[in-house]
Enzyme design. Sequence first.
Site, PDB file in Angstrom:
ATOM      1  N   ARG A   1       0.912  -1.333  -0.135  1.00  0.00           N
ATOM      2  CA  ARG A   1      -0.026  -0.111   0.055  1.00  0.00           C
ATOM      3  C   ARG A   1       0.871   1.259   0.067  1.00  0.00           C
ATOM      4  O   ARG A   1       0.853   1.945  -0.801  1.00  0.00           O
ATOM      5  CB  ARG A   1      -0.889  -0.088   1.313  1.00  0.00           C
ATOM      6  CG  ARG A   1      -1.743   1.058   1.414  1.00  0.00           C
ATOM      7  CD  ARG A   1      -2.436   0.964   2.756  1.00  0.00           C
ATOM      8  NE  ARG A   1      -1.620   1.652   3.782  1.00  0.00           N
ATOM      9  CZ  ARG A   1      -2.088   2.983   4.329  1.00  0.00           C
ATOM     10  NH1 ARG A   1      -3.223   3.550   3.890  1.00  0.00           N
ATOM     11  NH2 ARG A   1      -1.191   3.657   5.077  1.00  0.00           N
TER      12      ARG A   1
ATOM     13  N   GLY B   1      -9.318  12.063   4.700  1.00  0.00           N
ATOM     14  CA  GLY B   1      -9.289  10.773   5.869  1.00  0.00           C
ATOM     15  C   GLY B   1      -7.708  10.711   6.034  1.00  0.00           C
ATOM     16  O   GLY B   1      -7.208   9.650   5.628  1.00  0.00           O
TER      17      GLY B   1
ATOM     18  N   GLU C   1      -9.263  14.864   8.667  1.00  0.00           N
ATOM     19  CA  GLU C   1      -9.539  13.567   9.569  1.00  0.00           C
ATOM     20  C   GLU C   1     -10.731  14.009  10.466  1.00  0.00           C
ATOM     21  O   GLU C   1     -10.693  14.969  11.185  1.00  0.00           O
ATOM     22  CB  GLU C   1      -8.211  13.340  10.319  1.00  0.00           C
ATOM     23  CG  GLU C   1      -8.345  12.206  11.251  1.00  0.00           C
ATOM     24  CD  GLU C   1      -8.841  10.863  10.683  1.00  0.00           C
ATOM     25  OE1 GLU C   1      -8.485  10.437   9.482  1.00  0.00           O
ATOM     26  OE2 GLU C   1      -9.807  10.113  11.213  1.00  0.00           O
TER      27      GLU C   1
ATOM     28  N   GLU D   1     -10.329  19.157  11.111  1.00  0.00           N
ATOM     29  CA  GLU D   1     -11.060  18.184  11.788  1.00  0.00           C
ATOM     30  C   GLU D   1     -12.445  18.094  11.471  1.00  0.00           C
ATOM     31  O   GLU D   1     -13.200  19.057  11.442  1.00  0.00           O
ATOM     32  CB  GLU D   1     -11.005  18.284  13.429  1.00  0.00           C
ATOM     33  CG  GLU D   1     -11.557  17.405  14.128  1.00  0.00           C
ATOM     34  CD  GLU D   1     -11.407  17.578  15.682  1.00  0.00           C
ATOM     35  OE1 GLU D   1     -10.221  18.357  16.032  1.00  0.00           O
ATOM     36  OE2 GLU D   1     -12.365  17.522  16.338  1.00  0.00           O
TER      37      GLU D   1
ATOM     38  N   GLU E   1      -7.245   7.221   0.893  1.00  0.00           N
ATOM     39  CA  GLU E   1      -7.092   5.927   1.089  1.00  0.00           C
ATOM     40  C   GLU E   1      -8.178   5.470   2.119  1.00  0.00           C
ATOM     41  O   GLU E   1      -7.901   5.321   3.240  1.00  0.00           O
ATOM     42  CB  GLU E   1      -5.692   5.275   1.569  1.00  0.00           C
ATOM     43  CG  GLU E   1      -5.589   3.826   1.303  1.00  0.00           C
ATOM     44  CD  GLU E   1      -6.194   3.151   2.639  1.00  0.00           C
ATOM     45  OE1 GLU E   1      -7.427   2.729   2.325  1.00  0.00           O
ATOM     46  OE2 GLU E   1      -5.530   2.592   3.415  1.00  0.00           O
TER      47      GLU E   1
ATOM     48  N   GLU F   1     -15.720   1.320   1.947  1.00  0.00           N
ATOM     49  CA  GLU F   1     -15.273   2.111   3.033  1.00  0.00           C
ATOM     50  C   GLU F   1     -15.522   3.618   2.719  1.00  0.00           C
ATOM     51  O   GLU F   1     -15.062   4.797   3.119  1.00  0.00           O
ATOM     52  CB  GLU F   1     -13.765   2.115   3.641  1.00  0.00           C
ATOM     53  CG  GLU F   1     -13.718   2.147   5.180  1.00  0.00           C
ATOM     54  CD  GLU F   1     -12.364   2.023   5.463  1.00  0.00           C
ATOM     55  OE1 GLU F   1     -11.917   0.688   5.787  1.00  0.00           O
ATOM     56  OE2 GLU F   1     -11.581   2.938   5.556  1.00  0.00           O
TER      57      GLU F   1
HETATM   58  C1  LIG Z   1      -7.778   3.693   6.032  1.00  0.00           C
HETATM   59  S1  LIG Z   1      -7.191   5.037   7.004  1.00  0.00           S
HETATM   60  C2  LIG Z   1      -6.151   5.673   6.095  1.00  0.00           C
HETATM   61  C3  LIG Z   1      -5.234   6.751   6.714  1.00  0.00           C
HETATM   62  C4  LIG Z   1      -4.063   7.410   6.099  1.00  0.00           C
HETATM   63  N1  LIG Z   1      -4.686   8.262   4.720  1.00  0.00           N
HETATM   64  C5  LIG Z   1      -2.974   6.504   5.585  1.00  0.00           C
HETATM   65  O1  LIG Z   1      -3.080   6.285   4.234  1.00  0.00           O
HETATM   66  O2  LIG Z   1      -2.619   5.525   6.399  1.00  0.00           O
HETATM   67  C6  LIG Z   1      -8.765   6.357   6.879  1.00  0.00           C
HETATM   68  C7  LIG Z   1      -8.539   7.221   7.797  1.00  0.00           C
HETATM   69  O3  LIG Z   1      -9.790   8.339   6.932  1.00  0.00           O
HETATM   70  C8  LIG Z   1     -10.509   8.578   8.008  1.00  0.00           C
HETATM   71  N2  LIG Z   1     -12.006   9.075   7.745  1.00  0.00           N
HETATM   72  C9  LIG Z   1     -12.838   8.099   6.707  1.00  0.00           C
HETATM   73  N3  LIG Z   1     -13.886   8.599   6.192  1.00  0.00           N
HETATM   74  C10 LIG Z   1     -13.474  10.229   6.697  1.00  0.00           C
HETATM   75  C11 LIG Z   1     -14.555  11.108   6.090  1.00  0.00           C
HETATM   76  N4  LIG Z   1     -15.601  11.018   5.611  1.00  0.00           N
HETATM   77  N5  LIG Z   1     -14.233  12.247   6.753  1.00  0.00           N
HETATM   78  C12 LIG Z   1     -12.819  12.634   7.532  1.00  0.00           C
HETATM   79  N6  LIG Z   1     -12.048  11.301   7.668  1.00  0.00           N
HETATM   80  C13 LIG Z   1     -12.348  10.285   7.436  1.00  0.00           C
HETATM   81  C14 LIG Z   1     -10.501   7.735   9.059  1.00  0.00           C
HETATM   82  O4  LIG Z   1     -10.875   8.234  10.446  1.00  0.00           O
HETATM   83  C15 LIG Z   1      -9.148   7.029   9.125  1.00  0.00           C
HETATM   84  O5  LIG Z   1      -8.418   7.788   9.859  1.00  0.00           O
END
Ligand SMILES: C[S@@+](CC[C@H](N)C(=O)[O-])C[C@H]1O[C@@H](n2cnc3c(N)ncnc32)[C@H](O)[C@@H]1O
Length: 272
Positions: A17, A39, A61, A87, A105, A114
């Site tokens: 990834r 996210g 986030e 935020e 992602e 997701e």
């Molecule tokens: C799978 S993680 C990926 C985190 C980071 N981008 C990475 O690649 O390591 C997805 C993140 O997106 C946040 N997230 C998911 N949907 C979101 C939304 N609609 N708005 C804001 N944050 C979101 C989740 O809380 C999580 O921390």
Amino acid sequence: MQKLRKKHQVLLDDSVRVRAYERALKTIVQPGDIVADLGCGLGILSFIAARAGAARIHAVEVEPRTLALAREEAKLAGLEERVVFHEGLVQNIDIPERVDVVVTETMGSLGLDENIVPLILDAKKYWLKDGGTICPCRIAIALVPIDATINYRGAVVVIDSVEEACFLATPYESDPLDLMSTTEQDFVVRPRFTMTRSGLLSGFAGWFTVWLTEKISFSSAPHCTDTHWHQRLLPLREPIAVKEGQQLDVILGIGPDDSGLQSIVEYDFTLS
Ligand SMILES: C[S@@+](CC[C@H](N)C(=O)[O-])C[C@H]1O[C@@H](n2cnc3c(N)ncnc32)[C@H](O)[C@@H]1O
């Protein structure tokens, strides 16, 4: 906080990834670009974009404690001036400028489960400049009926591993969904399988292939290098005996749930 860090460490340790996103962002991001990271988690994609030359990254986030850790990471990396954190839910955030690149992602084990499609639709409408780039650009999902022992541990459904030995038919692969051109929140496919052997249909295993650019892709298929996604299991409550040559028509739908964070996955089938 330790638990949260651990959860995100699994993502950071997924080298398939991380390396793919690194290669893609190095190709896509041009010096001076404005980027949005939807996210952002601990901020890894924002930091990669910064190192590729982005002038500013808007990192969003929803989870406040995750965002606090991301701010710490940005400071440690000396990038706190270029990464602007927001935020909240992407769907509720306004930023003062349009961006050249949207990266996210937010993929589940079935790729689209997701909530990535609604996020991208929102980003195209409110965030992206005309002619801007979305990463990822395409996602295809795969499904196969399986004969495997499924253990129900409370709400969690577990099998030891998805191997070709448990396939009851040739896996179906959807056409890639083009995230740049799609306008639909809901994704529906109707694969038809012909059983290649007799057995007990215990459910379906699913995975995905994602294209981060036209040329950079990876897959979470069982025959590929394992990722933190592994494969998704869609179980039946009770296994059903199937015979070689029988046809299985499946309908699989993926759409947004009310939280704005996850998707509802529904599936049904008829056997003939
Ligand atoms: C799978 S993680 C990926 C985190 C980071 N981008 C990475 O690649 O390591 C997805 C993140 O997106 C946040 N997230 C998911 N949907 C979101 C939304 N609609 N708005 C804001 N944050 C979101 C989740 O809380 C999580 O921390």
